[in-house]
Design an enzyme around this catalytic site. Structure first.
Site, PDB file in Angstrom:
ATOM      1  N   HIS A 184       0.855  -1.191   0.000  1.00  0.00           N
ATOM      2  CA  HIS A 184       0.000   0.000   0.000  1.00  0.00           C
ATOM      3  C   HIS A 184       0.887   1.234   0.000  1.00  0.00           C
ATOM      4  O   HIS A 184       1.509   1.563   0.999  1.00  0.00           O
ATOM      5  CB  HIS A 184      -0.922  -0.008   1.215  1.00  0.00           C
ATOM      6  CG  HIS A 184      -1.791   1.205   1.274  1.00  0.00           C
ATOM      7  ND1 HIS A 184      -2.719   1.505   0.299  1.00  0.00           N
ATOM      8  CD2 HIS A 184      -1.854   2.236   2.156  1.00  0.00           C
ATOM      9  CE1 HIS A 184      -3.319   2.639   0.596  1.00  0.00           C
ATOM     10  NE2 HIS A 184      -2.808   3.115   1.712  1.00  0.00           N
ATOM     11  N   ASP A 202      -7.690   1.514   1.848  1.00  0.00           N
ATOM     12  CA  ASP A 202      -7.406   2.441   2.943  1.00  0.00           C
ATOM     13  C   ASP A 202      -8.407   3.580   3.129  1.00  0.00           C
ATOM     14  O   ASP A 202      -8.542   4.089   4.231  1.00  0.00           O
ATOM     15  CB  ASP A 202      -5.984   3.007   2.784  1.00  0.00           C
ATOM     16  CG  ASP A 202      -5.432   3.549   4.086  1.00  0.00           C
ATOM     17  OD1 ASP A 202      -5.942   3.154   5.154  1.00  0.00           O
ATOM     18  OD2 ASP A 202      -4.485   4.355   4.060  1.00  0.00           O
TER      19      ASP A 202
HETATM   20 ZN   LIG Z   1      -3.240   4.944   2.617  1.00  0.00          ZN
END
Ligand SMILES: [Zn+2]
Length: 1931
Positions: free
Chosen positions: A967, A1083
């Site tokens: 990520h 996220d």
């Molecule tokens: Zn993030």
């Protein structure tokens, strides 16, 4: 016992890579070694950059842990590679790009090692290298950068192995200083006094005490030094500076070396785990030198990748060319003194039992190798022990400088090796004797502490094997119980001792031992003392001192010498540790245990023992034998008493009366003796910092005192390495044990424990006078055989004894198949040792062995690998004398292999490989290596990507999908560039290489902003490889957007744009297989329905995310609805349904299974012999995790992400472990829920497809969701609704930039400019959508970087627009259009004059009128419209004085604002207005009105309450509604932060009544200014022709304070300077200080505006979803799970992108925003919106700063507008519904006319690029250039109303665009999916029987309908909310 086979261990190597570019080709000739060295330039300074990694074989961790954690020891690594990888490595080695140097099994210590151990470990390493890699795997360079001092014997061994150079770092600091000043860092070193010129070796040393990177230039993943950034546009650019700094470093270093060459090491301990990062920077460094070409001392620099070998070669060439002479050294580099009192002489003794254990192990190793060879058993039987002993040579092993736990691990391996080797010895002897039954020998590991199971009971046999080449006689001790014993020869004692006489060479004798009675007959026998003080035998005896009891004199063979041994100790200083020896400065002298000693004397016929126990931890037993040439001192030390808090170093001191004149001798690794002189060094000045330890030297086997006058020599031969010295004439001391209570380097201190107490060390010193027998270390091997008789009780495998001066150093099996052996013969005396024995000697090998006959012997280098005739060493003219006879290389290489008479000169070792069939060595030499693999040509392959490339699944099993991902936030705690250059580029590179290794592996690449940056830096070859990976589905693009956008604050237009930008790039670069099929929004903090809709329209089949409201998630887990189907749109039909999956536990790897280089979880250890083996248990616990997961998911599939933020920088760390996890499930046959398991590398696509297939097959019904996932709360009190408003100016800037972005794209298209004209702005906008950008959840420094990048993009776009428009208009001169980006704070240089023009461009596809504000100077202005008409203006005051900005920017603020209405701006066109100041005095006036409450126009006005100065009502659209509006704030708790909103009370607090009300009226604009205080101001504006009232507010500079009700101004600490180029910490945001300044009890403030109406809205309200569809909200309610009212305010907040509204049955009230804000309706009739936030705490969600923004040296000032409208819902205005009115306003505010200023007179005052305007419900969403090459444009048409919003406008609408554009004509138009990357006909979304329903064919939503359209049909029909995307080809 079956000892399991272990694949072992460890290879220490140094690799270096050269920059030599190589294409893969079959025709390449083999080139390595010196052949491929880069050319040096005689006229330049040649700088050799040497990448390396120093990989200790165990130090702070055991070898197993190191290996699994970080280090790829070549051999172990190699065993685990597949063939393709092996071929690649071979190729690298054969091209000299990967060079192996040193090549020993370990980087051995040089002080404590025995030469035999050193030779063996090199033999082991080099043999394997040669067999694996061929000649290119061999090295000629010694690399001993870490060992602590350097022995001459090491230099000699290197020379004898054919090495050319020896490079090291650590040596005496005084020596180093001298060498620096004399430029003798390079030298020639003579390795041997005996072996002549061939023992000379080129030696180079370091200038610094480290082999690490030059300071500031460490480019490893583990370092923090600045990356090299070559992009001049980047704010991190530093290329020139780095080159210049590095040149400075070179300038310093080069002055210490004698030639124009310099080497610089680029590496450190365990570096290069992620090599891409390291090499990328070094590449840039090198190219930087080419680019900037700095000079040093008037010379240019030639900087290049090199290796130590190439450095040596370059020096050699220089020396020959320039006739230079190098320093010539003949002594050694011992000891290492690193500073005045830093003497590294402690490790000579540290861990004495470990040092002894190594010797014993070596002993067994030699015997094992011999017997295996003699018996013809496979050589690999000795491998485990050879490996363990090889490891033990390491400079943190035998030195005793490792941690205790690591020592234990070394011992474990040694013990296992010995244990196993005794089995092999049994086997070998059994075979040699040709007997049936295994002899079954046993080994008494603890015989020296009287434990031996085998001798415990009754009778037993002892087999003594003599590994020497000649017959020996030995006294043997066996631990037994008390009693009477008989041996075949003599008697016994408690420790049974007998004399084993004449054990044959390479042979054995068997002794039968029988117990004859229970009472020992000899045990109490009185001493036989001839003389009271003279004890012993006739010739061998000692004389005791009568008074003290100490020994006074010793005699051997009747020769008497005064010798007194004593045990003593030094008190240690705190600086004493494992490495250093440092006596306490106040008690320097060694302390005697006592002045007197009691002697216990025991006598037998064999020996007499005198036991002197001085304390219970210092005991000597002096053992005298009748017929030996030595007296034994059997010493015992420990547990060392440190009860007084002082460490102690125990020594044994021998005091003699010899006159030694300050000299003594110590051996060099057990070979040659080196003369030492106290307080003296031969080659540099000795300074006496440490009088004791500075004189200590390593003693490996013996130490000698000589009295030259008397001709007497006294020697002590020792059984392990120890430190020793002679501190006074005639004295000799040896340190035997150490206990320190401190560590000199702050690690573990050296107080060893064993068996629960301090370590007891026992050993022997053999004292002798006369010729020295250095072979004491080789003694017969003791094995007991309790069961089986050995038929031949004595046997030798040699036909005759070797001469006394010859040692059969090695005999071992070399190659099983070729039946070859390695034999080393050694002359073990030095040339002057003995007049008889120090002569040349000749051995005839032919009939030496009894078991085979030697046919030929080829002499080789000492390591056994290279035939001597093939050796050519570097030539150094200054040492050019040719050796004679047997030392001469020439003579030796001319020898015929069949000549088996081998002559030896003193100290010579000759190494032969032998055969006894006639097969010649050709076999080895001609081995062919298939090293050049064919590069795979994949360009013609048919791609198998997408679902077809998934690993197969099985619905009858539990399917575990492992999904590797990283990520990579596009900015958050670091800027985009920082993240990219410091981390992401290495993540991608590392993953790509790991994927190439193994086709099973998968990875998903998500953020295209990074992938784009990375791609542009790659070579074509890498790009091709990546394409291959993509085409095979091994690397899958998932999500694929420029950034992983936020879903709360983004506008759909920007979302579509950022996907379009990214997916087009991917399509162009990688092709169809790069089309993402899944959304991956793991996220973002909550999820919008519109985003689901957009993903569907992009053609995606699913979306995955992690963050879901805690109540929602727990229900889903219970109900197994973590997988679901989500309806993305209320308007667009089933095509917007999308599979949606919620991740089980965030997006990181399961707890305990993070194998990333940044994690500390246990790796999977698969070697069952390893003490940290855990394979099965790791697999089991993973299976448990899956069992748990399955309870929350509806099918037999689970997806488990492996990754986290910025993981996978060293991809192999994770892949290797995941490979084993997968393998483990199979290996251990794991089942889950009674089903077998299918565990695979997978991707989100493969998971979604598998679930779909499962659902279809088993008729599973999934939940169908129709609302959205807002807001997100992760606990009952932490609702993430703060970021809906955080950083409000940033949110506005993004919207503003979007406005310009659309204008720029349109004008670029009309001007036919290249598609990438606005790339900078497009990229910045893409980044800005990121979930830590537009959210305001990034660090302040990062926000500044976002703004920098956006503003840069805007400025470029504006300048391009200017040139483009000028070109379109055919102007010669550029219009020089400018925009005033700061006009909202009254700054605009372009309007500061008296005459200027405005070009106002309307980006809407319909004509529009708009009120424009222009900051101007006071005066009377004349405004002239495009047709020459004079236009009424309205001159007002700025809302606020913005002079504070002037101070910071030095820009002028203007004191008035001029409004005018730009009437009928043409669609996609402009009007030009001229502004002229005709008088300096303005006519408009300003007045305070006190009695008129109604402000506005007859049909639209507001009423103010003049008492409260607040709004009372609004009249618009024929409706008067009571509306009051006021400003409030919430005090926030300490949990409120960038993400979270948490007020400390449910009630907001008023600021109080406004203090001032100022009304200003113009002809068509009326204003009311309300001033609450210095910080809150608002203008309510009513316009003559607008459907809305504007609320123009300014808030700030606001800072929270300690008390609740008011604001006070506080100076914020402010250190911003965007001009500074260096990073990282240039924005220091002293938030902590601010918090302190306001006090710990201070509250943050969340400022809101609230509109209160009298509508009965029933606590229901509506907010937009990303600017598109409206979503129903209700206070304290969620549609799909139970709302719990724990945060009554924050939990009712929703993101408002453009609109929030309330209504009753008839009337509707809406507030439209100019940016995203958080909003709610907490009570019926109310709307509140949060405007800005000043917080004093961080909310602990990672950002680590609190949100208290500042700008221009003060707290942030925020300005914004709300556009309030109201009316009858169904009949708002002019027949339109309110919904239609609101849509119109929203659009006009989103895409405002863009105002350009120009001093030029624009001849064409009005222009439209459209021939007609589009209907009012149709929006030309996108017009941009698509491909320059084929004249295509991207076009999006949008129906902007929802289906039930307006009876007329919410109908399908058809537009004819055939003749729409004035600058081009569309020929044809092909329809695409929304992102423009996939033609509609290539769309193949997954179908879900449950929800997929085809649309009515007549509907424009119907896919069939759309596909049926002919591309030339330019009548486009749109359904409500539909967006259709086309690529148009124009004429
Ligand atoms: Zn993030």
């Amino acid at each position: 016992m079956q000892f399991s086979r272990v694949i072992i261990v460890c290879f220490s190597f140094v690799f270096t890579v050269q920059a030599k570019p190589h294409l893969f080709s079959l025709n390449d000739t083999l080139g390595c070694g010196y052949q491929v060295c880069p050319a040096t330039d005689p006229n330049k300074i040649n700088v050799h950059l040497i990448p390396h990694s120093h990989d200790d074989l165990g130090w702070l961790k055991t070898v197993d842990e190191y290996f699994n954690d970080q280090t790829y020891y070549l051999h172990r690594w190699w065993e685990m590679q597949d063939d393709a990888t092996k071929e690649n490595v071979k190729r690298l080695i054969n091209e000299g790009r990967l060079e192996i140097i040193n090549g020993g099994w370990s980087m051995n210590d040089e002080a404590n090692t025995h030469y035999q151990g050193t030779i063996d470990q090199f033999t082991l390493g080099h043999k394997w290298l040669y067999e694996t890699f061929g000649e290119c795997g061999l090295t000629k360079t010694g690399w001993q950068i870490d060992p602590f001092g350097h022995s001459r014997e090491q230099a000699s061994i290197y020379s004898q192995m054919g090495f050319d150079s020896f490079i090291f770092m650590r040596y005496d600091y005084r020596d180093q200083a001298k060498r620096k000043s004399h430029r003798t860092m390079d030298l020639l070193w003579r390795g041997s006094d005996n072996l002549g010129k061939d023992s000379n070796i080129f030696t180079s040393t370091f200038t610094r005490g480290t082999y690490a990177w030059p300071p500031g230039f460490c480019y490893d993943i583990s370092c923090g030094d600045a990356e090299i950034v070559t992009d001049e546009d980047s704010s991190d650019f530093n290329w020139n500076q780095v080159v210049s700094d590095f040149a400075g470093y070179i300038a310093d270093q080069v002055q210490y070396y004698p030639t124009n060459n310099l080497f610089i090491t680029m590496g450190d301990d365990v570096h290069y785990t992620q090599a891409q990062k390291n090499f990328a920077n070094i590449d840039k460094l090198i190219s930087g030198f080419k680019k900037y070409n700095p000079n040093i001392y008037g010379k240019e620099l030639n900087v290049f990748y090199s290796t130590p070998s190439c450095y040596a070669k370059a020096v050699n060439e220089y020396v020959i060319r320039e006739n230079a002479v190098l320093d010539h050294k003949t002594d050694d580099f011992m000891p290492l003194i690193s500073e005045n009192d830093g003497c590294w002489t402690g490790f000579f003794t540290s861990r004495p039992t470990s040092k002894r254990y190594e010797r014993i192990s070596n002993h067994y190793l030699q015997a094992t190798k011999q017997l295996i060879a003699l018996a013809g058993l496979p050589q690999e039987l000795s491998f485990n022990l050879a490996n363990a002993v090889g490891v033990m040579q390491h400079h943190d092993a035998i030195t005793g400088t490792e941690l205790q736990a690591v020592e234990k691990d070394y011992h474990r391996s040694l013990y296992a090796g010995i244990f196993e080797s005794v089995q092999h010895i049994s086997k070998a002897l059994t075979k040699l004797l040709g007997i049936e039954q295994d002899i079954d020998l046993h080994y008494c590991a603890w015989a020296n502490v009287s434990i031996c199971h085998e001798t415990k009971e009754g009778n037993f046999r002892i087999l003594l094997y003599n590994p020497l080449g000649r017959t020996v006689t030995e006294y043997v001790q066996v631990p037994v119980d008390d009693g009477a014993w008989t041996v075949t020869d003599p008697e016994v004692k408690k420790i049974l001792m007998f004399k084993a006489e004449n054990i044959p060479p390479l042979g054995y004798k068997v002794y039968e031992v029988a117990k004859t009675g229970d009472v020992s007959e000899l045990s109490n026998q009185t001493q036989a003392i001839a003389d009271r003080n003279k004890i012993g035998f006739e010739k061998n005896y000692v004389i005791l001192d009568e008074e003290t009891g100490f020994i006074k004199t010793m005699a051997i063979n009747g020769f008497e010498l005064n010798v007194t041994p004593k045990v003593m100790f030094y008190y240690s200083d705190y600086g004493s540790g494992a490495y250093m020896f440092k006596p306490d400065v106040n008690r320097r002298d060694p302390v005697s245990f006592s002045d007197k000693v009691e002697n216990q004397i025991t006598t037998s016929d064999l020996s007499i023992e005198i036991r002197q126990e001085m304390r219970d931890w210092g005991i000597m037993t002096i053992r005298i034998y009748q017929d030996t040439d030595y007296i034994e001192n059997d010493w015992l030390a420990g547990p060392v008493d440190v009860g007084d808090g002082s460490g102690r170093d125990v020594i044994i001191k021998y005091t003699t009366d010899l006159a030694t004149a300050g000299t003594f001798y110590t051996d060099s690794n057990s070979r040659e003796l080196i003369k030492r002189q106290r307080n003296f060094r031969p080659t540099f000045n000795y300074t006496n910092g440490e009088p004791q330890s500075g004189n200590y030297y390593p003693v490996t086997t013996r130490m000698v005192l000589r009295d030259e006058d008397r001709g007497v020599q006294f020697a002590v031969i020792i059984d392990r390495a120890q430190g020793g010295s002679s501190l006074n004439d005639g004295e000799l001391e040896l340190m035997v044990h150490r206990a320190t209570l401190r560590d000199e380097f702050g690690g573990e201190h050296l107080y060893e424990m064993e068996y629960g107490t301090g370590l007891v060390a026992r050993g022997s010193h053999y004292l002798t006078f006369g010729p020295v027998n250095s072979e004491r270390n080789i003694y017969p091997l003791l094995c007991s055989s309790p069961n089986n008789a050995v038929p031949e009780k004595a046997k030798s495998f040699l036909n005759q004894d070797l001469p006394d001066n010859v040692h059969l150093l090695t005999i071992q099996r070399w190659n099983d198949d070729a039946n070859t052996y390695l034999i080393r013969l050694e002359h073990f005396l030095e040339k002057d040792d003995d007049s008889n024995l120090s002569t040349e000697v000749e051995i005839d090998l032919e009939n030496l062995f009894t078991v085979f006959t030697i046919v030929s012997a080829e002499e080789r280098t000492l390591n056994g690998v290279t035939p001597l005739r093939d050796v050519s060493r570097m030539n150094w003219p200054q040492l050019n004398d040719e050796e004679e006879r047997v030392l001469g290389m020439k003579n030796r290489s001319l020898r015929d292999d069949t000549d088996l008479k081998i002559a030896l000169a003193p100290m010579q070792i000759r190494t032969c490989a032998q055969i006894f069939s006639m097969t010649r060595w050709l076999l080895l030499a001609l081995s062919v290596y298939g090293i050049y693999g064919n590069p795979v040509d994949f360009t013609d392959d048919i791609p198998v990507c997408g679902y077809d490339s998934c690993h197969s699944i099985d619905h009858e099993k539990i399917n575990i999908h492992l999904v590797p991902h990283s990520h990579d936030d596009v900015g958050w705690l670091r800027t985009v560039d920082q993240y990219f250059y410091y981390q992401v580029q290495y993540i991608i590179s590392s993953v790509v290489s790991a994927l190439l290794e193994n086709p099973n592996r998968r990875f998903i690449q998500v953020e295209t902003a990074y992938f784009y940056m990375w791609w542009n830096l790659q070579k074509d070859e890498t790009k091709s490889q990546v394409k291959q990976l993509i085409n095979e589905g091994r690397l899958e693009i998932i999500n694929g957007a420029w950034s992983m956008n936020d879903e709360a604050n983004v506008h759909y237009q920007s979302t579509i744009d950022q996907y379009t930008l990214a997916l087009k790039f991917l399509e162009d670069a990688l092709g169809k297989c790069a089309r993402p099929r899944m959304g991956w929004q793991i996220d973002p903090f909550g999820h919008s329905r519109e985003h689901a809709s957009l993903l569907s329209q992009f053609g995606m089949d699913g979306v995955f995310f992690a963050r879901v409201d805690y109540r929602d998630k727990s229900k889903r887990m219970r109900k197994k609805t973590m997988d679901m189907l989500w309806t993305g749109s209320a308007n667009l039909g089933s095509d917007t349904n999308i599979f949606t999956s919620v991740l089980y536990k965030h997006y990181s790897a399961p707890g305990g299974f993070c194998f990333d280089v940044t994690c500390n979880d246990q790796p999977i250890i698969v070697d069952p012999a390893s003490p940290i083996y855990n394979w099965k248990s790791r697999v089991d616990s993973f299976a448990d995790y899956v069992r748990q997961m399955l309870q929350s998911y509806p099918t037999r599939h689970v997806l488990i992400p492996f990754g986290d933020d910025f993981k996978w920088e060293a991809a192999l760390n994770s892949y290797i472990n995941l490979d084993r996890l997968i393998e483990g499930f199979d290996k251990f046959n794991i089942t889950i829920n009674k089903l077998p398991v299918n565990i695979i590398y997978s991707t989100p696509s493969c998971y979604a497809k598998a679930v779909r297939d499962y659902v279809e097959e088993y008729n599973v019904t999934l939940e169908v969701k129709t609302d959205d996932f807002f807001p997100y709360a992760d606990t009952s009190t932490t609702v993430w609704s703060g970021y809906f408003t955080s950083r409000p100016t940033s949110k506005r800037l993004e919207r503003f930039a979007n406005n310009l972005h659309q204008v720029a794209k349109q004008i670029t298209a009309f001007g036919n400019k290249p598609a990438d004209t606005n790339l900078q702005l497009s990229r910045a906008m893409g980044v800005m959508q990121h979930h830590d950008a537009i959210t305001g959840t990034e660090k302040t420094a990062v926000e500044i970087d976002y703004h920098r990048s956006l503003v840069k993009g805007m400025n470029i776009a504006i300048s391009n627009i200017s040139t483009t428009l000028s070109a379109i208009l055919g102007l010669d001169k550029d219009l020089n259009l400018k925009s005033c980006l700061l006009s909202n704070v009254s700054i605009c240089a372009e309007s500061s004059g008296d005459n200027f023009n405005l070009l106002v461009y309307n980006p809407l596809s319909r004509s529009a009128s708009h009120y424009i504000q222009v900051p101007v100077n006071d005066g009377e202005w004349k405004i002239t419209g495009p047709s020459g008409e004079v236009i009424e203006g309205f001159l007002s005051n700025p809302i606020r004085n913005f002079d504070y900005i002037t101070q910071d920017t030095r820009k002028e603020t203007l004191n008035k604002v001029l409004f005018f209405r730009a009437e009928s701006l043409p669609p996609l066109g402009y009007n030009v207005y001229n502004f002229q100041r005709v008088s300096l005095v303005s006519k408009s006036k300003e007045e305070n009105v006190v009695d008129v409450g109604q402000i506005g126009f007859s049909d639209r006005y507001i009423n103010m309450n003049l008492h409260t100065r607040l709004l009372e009502s609004i009249t618009l659209n024929n409706v008067t509604l009571n509306v009051s509006q006021d400003m409030y704030f919430y005090n926030s708790t300490t949990q409120s932060g960038a993400y979270i909103f948490q007020p400390n009370s449910n009630s907001s607090i008023r600021f109080g009544d406004p203090t001032d009300l100022i009304i200003t009226e113009g002809g068509n604009v009326k204003e009311v200014k309300q001033i609450w205080n210095d910080y809150v101001t608002q203008i309510i504006r009513v316009f003559k022709d607008e459907d809305f009232v504007e609320f123009d507010w300014v808030i700030g500079p606001a800072l929270s304070t300690t008390s609740g009700d008011y604001f006070s101004k506080t100076v914020i600490f402010y250190l911003r300077d965007v001009k500074v180029q260096t990073q990282i910490s240039y924005y220091v945001y002293l938030t902590g200080k601010t918090a302190q300044a306001v006090g710990a009890n201070g509250f943050g403030k969340e400022i809101i505006t609230r509109y209160t109406t009298n509508l009965d809205s029933n606590e229901e309200f509506y907010t937009d979803s990303n600017g598109r569809e409206m979503i129903y909200r209700k206070t304290n309610y969620r549609p799909t799970y139970t709302y719990t009212d724990t945060e009554p305010v924050a939990d009712n907040y929703y993101p408002v992108n453009t609109k929030i509204l309330i209504k009753d049955d008839t009337t509707e009230f809406a507030v439209l925003t100019d940016r995203s804000e958080g909003g709610s309706s907490l009570n019926s009739g109310e709307i509140e919106l949060m405007l800005t936030r000043n917080l004093l705490h961080d909310d602990n969600r990672g950002v680590g700063e609190f949100l208290n923004e500042s700008e221009y040296n003060q707290g942030l000032v925020v300005r914004g507008s709300h556009f309030v409208t109201l009316g009858k819902s169904l009949d708002g205005n002019g027949g339109r519904t309110m919904a239609a009115v609101e849509r119109d306003i929203a659009q006009r505010k989103l895409l405002q006319p863009w105002v350009f200023f120009t001093p030029e007179d624009v001849s064409v005052k009005q222009l439209s690029f459209l021939n007609k305007e589009l209907p009012e419900n149709v929006h030309l969403l996108t017009l941009e250039t698509w491909n320059d090459s084929d004249n295509t444009f991207l076009l999006r048409l949008e129906h902007i109303l929802e289906k039930d919003e307006d009876p007329t406008l919410s109908q399908e609408v058809t537009v004819d665009i055939s003749d729409l554009f004035s600058t081009f004509k569309i020929k044809s138009m092909k329809e695409y999916l929304l992102a423009g990357n996939t033609p509609l006909e290539e769309s193949t979304r997954l179908k879900w029987a449950q929800v997929t329903k085809p649309e009515d064919e007549s509907s424009p939503l119907s896919m069939q309908n759309r596909l049926a359209r002919d591309i030339t049909d330019l009548n486009i029909t749109l359904a409500p909310m539909q967006i259709r995307t086309f690529i148009a080809t124009v004429e």
